[in-house]
Design a protein around this motif. Structure first.
Motif, PDB file in Angstrom:
ATOM      1  N   SER A  57     122.406 100.407  26.650  1.00  0.00           N
ATOM      2  CA  SER A  57     122.839  99.127  27.218  1.00  0.00           C
ATOM      3  C   SER A  57     121.784  98.544  28.160  1.00  0.00           C
ATOM      4  O   SER A  57     121.727  97.332  28.344  1.00  0.00           O
ATOM      5  CB  SER A  57     124.159  99.307  27.965  1.00  0.00           C
ATOM      6  OG  SER A  57     123.953 100.000  29.181  1.00  0.00           O
ATOM      7  N   ALA A  68     123.023  95.030  30.283  1.00  0.00           N
ATOM      8  CA  ALA A  68     124.396  95.042  30.794  1.00  0.00           C
ATOM      9  C   ALA A  68     124.447  95.791  32.120  1.00  0.00           C
ATOM     10  O   ALA A  68     123.690  96.735  32.353  1.00  0.00           O
ATOM     11  CB  ALA A  68     125.324  95.706  29.789  1.00  0.00           C
ATOM     12  N   ALA A  72     130.007  97.570  34.776  1.00  0.00           N
ATOM     13  CA  ALA A  72     130.934  96.774  33.967  1.00  0.00           C
ATOM     14  C   ALA A  72     131.177  97.366  32.591  1.00  0.00           C
ATOM     15  O   ALA A  72     131.803  96.741  31.749  1.00  0.00           O
ATOM     16  CB  ALA A  72     130.392  95.353  33.826  1.00  0.00           C
ATOM     17  N   GLU A 112     131.654  99.067  25.893  1.00  0.00           N
ATOM     18  CA  GLU A 112     131.730  97.603  25.877  1.00  0.00           C
ATOM     19  C   GLU A 112     131.770  97.106  27.306  1.00  0.00           C
ATOM     20  O   GLU A 112     132.135  97.847  28.229  1.00  0.00           O
ATOM     21  CB  GLU A 112     132.974  97.143  25.113  1.00  0.00           C
ATOM     22  CG  GLU A 112     132.869  97.346  23.627  1.00  0.00           C
ATOM     23  CD  GLU A 112     134.044  96.766  22.845  1.00  0.00           C
ATOM     24  OE1 GLU A 112     134.859  96.048  23.448  1.00  0.00           O
ATOM     25  OE2 GLU A 112     134.133  97.041  21.646  1.00  0.00           O
ATOM     26  N   GLU A 113     131.412  95.838  27.480  1.00  0.00           N
ATOM     27  CA  GLU A 113     131.421  95.224  28.812  1.00  0.00           C
ATOM     28  C   GLU A 113     132.815  94.691  29.130  1.00  0.00           C
ATOM     29  O   GLU A 113     133.499  94.167  28.254  1.00  0.00           O
ATOM     30  CB  GLU A 113     130.421  94.071  28.889  1.00  0.00           C
ATOM     31  CG  GLU A 113     128.980  94.519  28.907  1.00  0.00           C
ATOM     32  CD  GLU A 113     128.049  93.346  29.112  1.00  0.00           C
ATOM     33  OE1 GLU A 113     127.718  93.079  30.293  1.00  0.00           O
ATOM     34  OE2 GLU A 113     127.680  92.728  28.120  1.00  0.00           O
ATOM     35  N   LEU A 114     133.207  94.812  30.399  1.00  0.00           N
ATOM     36  CA  LEU A 114     134.464  94.210  30.851  1.00  0.00           C
ATOM     37  C   LEU A 114     134.313  92.698  30.851  1.00  0.00           C
ATOM     38  O   LEU A 114     133.263  92.167  31.240  1.00  0.00           O
ATOM     39  CB  LEU A 114     134.810  94.687  32.258  1.00  0.00           C
ATOM     40  CG  LEU A 114     135.240  96.140  32.393  1.00  0.00           C
ATOM     41  CD1 LEU A 114     135.354  96.499  33.869  1.00  0.00           C
ATOM     42  CD2 LEU A 114     136.566  96.366  31.701  1.00  0.00           C
ATOM     43  N   GLN A 115     135.347  91.995  30.407  1.00  0.00           N
ATOM     44  CA  GLN A 115     135.304  90.547  30.375  1.00  0.00           C
ATOM     45  C   GLN A 115     135.862  90.015  31.691  1.00  0.00           C
ATOM     46  O   GLN A 115     136.875  90.467  32.178  1.00  0.00           O
ATOM     47  CB  GLN A 115     136.131  90.000  29.207  1.00  0.00           C
ATOM     48  CG  GLN A 115     135.690  90.502  27.863  1.00  0.00           C
ATOM     49  CD  GLN A 115     134.253  90.128  27.540  1.00  0.00           C
ATOM     50  OE1 GLN A 115     133.808  89.034  27.860  1.00  0.00           O
ATOM     51  NE2 GLN A 115     133.524  91.039  26.942  1.00  0.00           N
ATOM     52  N   GLY A 116     135.159  89.035  32.263  1.00  0.00           N
ATOM     53  CA  GLY A 116     135.716  88.409  33.454  1.00  0.00           C
ATOM     54  C   GLY A 116     134.877  88.504  34.670  1.00  0.00           C
ATOM     55  O   GLY A 116     133.920  89.003  34.970  1.00  0.00           O
TER      56      GLY A 116
END
Length: 116
Positions: A57, A68, A72, A112-116
């Motif tokens: 990442s 990334a 997150a 995966e990346e956290l959304q928000g």
């Protein structure tokens, strides 16, 4: 989505699956902390795969010039599949033989990346 895989790990998938269940859905840093305090050998293998996915990442060449944030990332998928089985035979009494199955597994981790 950042992936890492350890193929042909010389450990039975049955021994690694409970550890994968522990970290699935957790933040990547939290997953590493959980595995660090597990005494099993499979925890070391799973820990290395998660570290590799975190490294993937951070690599801007793989990710179209963006990196990334490590805080997150969460473990979206932690899967342990059975690999090929190495078959050996153990000599037993009166000329008979018992099979020995040396199992291997493939460890797959997706972050995966956290959304928000």
């Amino acid at each position: 989505m950042f992936k890492a895989t350890h193929r042909l790990a010389r450990i039975s998938p049955r021994k690694v699956r409970p550890l994968a269940d522990l970290v699935r859905g957790k933040l990547a840093d939290e997953a590493l902390d959980i595995l660090r305090f597990q005494p099993q050998r499979g925890a070391r293998l799973l820990e290395e795969v998660i570290k590799s996915a975190i490294g993937n990442s951070q690599d801007s060449e793989q990710n179209q010039g963006r990196a990334a944030s490590q805080q997150a990332l969460f473990v979206a998928e932690a899967r342990v599949d059975g690999g090929p089985i190495i078959k050996r035979f153990r000599p037993r009494a009166r000329g008979s033989a018992f099979p020995i199955l040396k199992r291997t597994c493939h460890i797959h981790v997706t972050l995966e990346e956290l959304q928000g």
